[in-house]
Enzyme design. Sequence first.
Site, mmCIF file in Angstrom:
data_model
loop_
_atom_site.group_PDB
_atom_site.id
_atom_site.type_symbol
_atom_site.label_atom_id
_atom_site.label_comp_id
_atom_site.label_asym_id
_atom_site.label_seq_id
_atom_site.Cartn_x
_atom_site.Cartn_y
_atom_site.Cartn_z
ATOM 1 N N ARG A 125 0.826 -1.215 0.000
ATOM 2 C CA ARG A 125 0.000 0.000 0.000
ATOM 3 C C ARG A 125 0.857 1.261 0.000
ATOM 4 N NH1 ARG A 125 -2.029 -3.602 -1.186
ATOM 5 N NH2 ARG A 125 -3.905 -4.666 -0.505
ATOM 6 N N SER A 159 -11.386 -0.252 3.040
ATOM 7 C CA SER A 159 -10.611 -0.534 4.252
ATOM 8 C C SER A 159 -10.040 0.775 4.804
ATOM 9 C CB SER A 159 -9.476 -1.507 3.939
ATOM 10 O OG SER A 159 -9.995 -2.720 3.445
ATOM 11 N N GLU A 179 -5.625 4.230 6.103
ATOM 12 C CA GLU A 179 -5.269 4.060 4.693
ATOM 13 C C GLU A 179 -5.661 5.268 3.862
ATOM 14 O OE1 GLU A 179 -6.142 0.843 1.130
ATOM 15 O OE2 GLU A 179 -5.955 0.139 3.194
#
Length: 351
Positions: free
Chosen positions: A160, A239, A343
């Site tokens: 990520r 998420s 995130e």
Amino acid sequence: MQELHDAPLAPLTTFRLGGPATRLVTATTDAEVIAAVREADDTGTPLLLIGGGSNLVIGDKGFDGTALHIATRGFTLDGTTLELAAGEVWTDAVARTVEAGLAGVECLAGIPGSAGATPIQNVGAYGQEVSSTITEVIAYNRRSQETVALTNADCAFAYRHSRFKADPERYVVLRVRFRLEDADGLSGPIKYAETARTLGVEPGDRVPLAAARETVLKLRAGKGMVLDPEDHDTWSAGSFFTNPILTDEEFAAFRTRVRDRLGDGVEPPAYPAGAGRTKTSAAWLIDKAGFTKGYGTGPARISTKHTLALTNRGEATTEDLLALAREVVDGVRDAFGITLVNEPVTVGVSL
């Protein structure tokens, strides 16, 4: 280019949250994107880039500067080489690659947002990451004021993460190039256990491309991870927290906390994450810390379908969302000694 003043930004985000921008510019070509970025940089105006808005948390006060909505279009397929304009809708592009019989991104179906955002976040799900198929990213370098081509290695992809995320003020993604696989209509090897179980195959097996895509869409929809304007569980950024990656020492301390809290027979999720590192599940941590599906009584709550998604139930503010996020972070830290990291990108606010 379309230009609006005191323009609401909430409709451009999947959270449907955030105040207005002083100025909102919508660019439909690479030249318009570059011109808008140069103007902002030359005048010292703060600049906010918006693609699909699926990874943004914008403060209630909005953005004092120029918000640039990148709405470029372009899907070019030459053999197994795919080039996407930054503004292409990602999930639509995935569908077209499956229709063309090419493997490599089929398990990334249903992910909201734009193609230009995928290398920034190194988007991944269900056993695939874009870093495994991206060959080159064409971007505007704001420091040198030129268009550059960055190879896969140049992008410094990690979980990520990427060079673009590490240095967000430097590059504006214009186009992304991928190398896909012609496997005679079959998917790439199925790596994710849940996908394999649902398909009735073993990890590593291949299945028809359409079956892989449809299965992933079904799994995502069951978790509220496919956009649906009528379903408030999808009024989210997907998420909200990344899965923690722990050193061996940190993971040992974590296991001790788990046993103390949940009993000797309980083992936390553990996945290899490189030498001396283990990845565990943020969703598991949130649930075991007491934040179950549907948690909350206010207008911002945990999804009723997935503990990793924080959602706007229709009347939330960004501050409502952040209050819930902070409660979850504090609760997980108190329970297990792990600090969750958000995130989505925050604009004008922070946890």
